[in-house]
Motif scaffolding. Sequence first.
Motif, PDB file in Angstrom:
ATOM      1  N   GLN A 171       0.765  -1.294  -0.023  1.00 39.46           N
ATOM      2  CA  GLN A 171      -0.129  -0.009   0.159  1.00 39.46           C
ATOM      3  C   GLN A 171       0.884   1.321  -0.003  1.00 39.46           C
ATOM      4  O   GLN A 171       1.627   1.469   0.996  1.00 39.46           O
ATOM      5  N   LEU A 172       1.011   1.965  -1.062  1.00 39.01           N
ATOM      6  CA  LEU A 172       1.566   3.021  -1.129  1.00 39.01           C
ATOM      7  C   LEU A 172       1.731   4.312  -0.221  1.00 39.01           C
ATOM      8  O   LEU A 172       2.598   5.232  -0.135  1.00 39.01           O
ATOM      9  N   PHE A 173       0.651   4.191   0.686  1.00 41.40           N
ATOM     10  CA  PHE A 173       0.637   5.150   1.418  1.00 41.40           C
ATOM     11  C   PHE A 173       1.779   5.033   2.483  1.00 41.40           C
ATOM     12  O   PHE A 173       2.230   6.121   3.094  1.00 41.40           O
ATOM     13  N   ARG A 180       5.516  -7.015  -6.289  1.00 37.06           N
ATOM     14  CA  ARG A 180       4.864  -7.220  -7.432  1.00 37.06           C
ATOM     15  C   ARG A 180       3.703  -6.502  -8.135  1.00 37.06           C
ATOM     16  O   ARG A 180       3.467  -6.257  -9.244  1.00 37.06           O
ATOM     17  N   HIS A 181       3.266  -5.623  -6.862  1.00 39.71           N
ATOM     18  CA  HIS A 181       2.028  -4.877  -7.240  1.00 39.71           C
ATOM     19  C   HIS A 181       1.930  -3.697  -6.114  1.00 39.71           C
ATOM     20  O   HIS A 181       2.522  -3.955  -5.116  1.00 39.71           O
ATOM     21  N   VAL A 182       1.264  -2.697  -6.285  1.00 39.17           N
ATOM     22  CA  VAL A 182       0.963  -1.859  -5.592  1.00 39.17           C
ATOM     23  C   VAL A 182      -0.633  -1.315  -5.080  1.00 39.17           C
ATOM     24  O   VAL A 182      -1.270  -1.769  -6.460  1.00 39.17           O
ATOM     25  N   GLU A 183      -0.867  -1.020  -4.279  1.00 35.61           N
ATOM     26  CA  GLU A 183      -2.235  -0.429  -4.006  1.00 35.61           C
ATOM     27  C   GLU A 183      -2.257   1.090  -3.909  1.00 35.61           C
ATOM     28  O   GLU A 183      -1.463   1.663  -3.318  1.00 35.61           O
ATOM     29  N   THR A 184      -2.919   1.784  -4.857  1.00 35.77           N
ATOM     30  CA  THR A 184      -2.808   3.311  -4.867  1.00 35.77           C
ATOM     31  C   THR A 184      -3.567   3.975  -3.840  1.00 35.77           C
ATOM     32  O   THR A 184      -4.759   3.274  -3.050  1.00 35.77           O
ATOM     33  N   PHE A 185      -3.350   5.247  -3.766  1.00 34.82           N
ATOM     34  CA  PHE A 185      -4.133   6.059  -2.722  1.00 34.82           C
ATOM     35  C   PHE A 185      -4.123   7.600  -3.336  1.00 34.82           C
ATOM     36  O   PHE A 185      -3.014   7.895  -4.334  1.00 34.82           O
TER      37      PHE A 185
END
Length: 324
Positions: free
Chosen positions: A44-46, A69-74
Motif C-alpha cells: 500500500q503506497l501510503f 509485484r504490485h501496488v495499492e494506490t491512494f
Amino acid sequence: MQHSRRKFLKQAGLGVSAAFLSPYLFSCEPGKTGSGPFHNLGIQLFSLRDLLAEDPTKTLEMVGKIGYRHVETFGVDAAAGSYWNLPIAELKKVLADNGLKTHSGHYDMSKYLSRTQNDKENIEKYIEIAHELGQSYIVAPVTPMDDLNNLKVEDYQYAAEQLNKAGEMAKKAGIKVGYHNHFWEFRSFGNGTKGLDILLAFTEPDLVDFELDLFWIEKAGYTPQSYFEKYPGRFTMWHIKDMDKQFTKPVVGEEYDKAGFMDIIKEIKYTEVGTGAIDFINIANYADKSGLKYAFVEQDDIYIPNKFESIKKSYDYVQKFLAK
C-alpha cells in the motif's frame, strides 16, 4: 506535517536519491517463485507518501527493485486524473517499466458512505480511473470521519447499502468494491454487534469484498482468525502491518470508545513486519479460509530514516516466513 517530514529527509540526506545509493538496498533479490498472494506481494503506497510526493517515478522504481509485484494506490486527484502529479497514462507506464501491477486502489468514499452528506464523491469517475489502471478493486479506506465516537447502527447499515450500490456500478466494468477497516468498526453496540459485522451482514458477497487490516483488528482486541472463521471467503485482501511490542494495549472498550482521537493515537505505534507482536505465521494459515487474493505490506508511519530499508525488511520477512 508532510512538509516537515520531507524537510527532515532532505536535511538527513535520506531522500529518494540517497536511498538509491544505499548498499543495503542494492542487495535486493527476487522473492520465491510461486503464484500465491505472499509470493506476489504488494504494498500500500501510503507507506511511502512523502517519497511519492518528492519523486514518484524513482520511488516506484525502488519498490520494484526490492521485489514487490504490485501496488495499492491512494490519493487520486480525480478531477485532474492523476496521482502525485503523474497522469494516469504516465503512471501506468512507470508501473509497467518496473514490473509492477496494480490490482486495487483506495478511493475516498467518506461522503458517499455518510448519511449526512449530500455532496457525494463521483463513484463513476473512480470506476473509470480503476478500469484504466487495470484494477480489480475500488476500496473504501475509511468510514465517514465526522464523528467516529457517535457512529450508530444506522450509519453502518447506510454505508452497507451505499457499498452495494457502488458494487452494482463497478460490476459493469468488471470491478468489485472493497472496504478497509480501522479499529472503531470493532466497537460494540448494545447487543454486542460490531460495525464491521453490520457491514458484512448487509453487503452482497458478489458485489463487496473486505480488506482486513491485520494491525487494526488486533489493536481492537480481536483476532483475524475469528473473523475468517465467521465470514469465510469475505476477506480477499489483507494489509500486513505489524505492531510495536510496547504498544499492544487494545484501543476498543469502555476506556477508549468515547476518548478523543489524539488520545488513542498515543497508544499506537507501528513497526516492520516480523519485528512486532503480531503472529503472521499463524494468521497466514487462514489465507484460504479468508479467500485471500492480494496481500499488501503497509506501515502507516515509518520511524527509521530510510523508508526503503523499512519496506525491504517487511518484504524479506514475508518472503522468508509466509511465502511457502
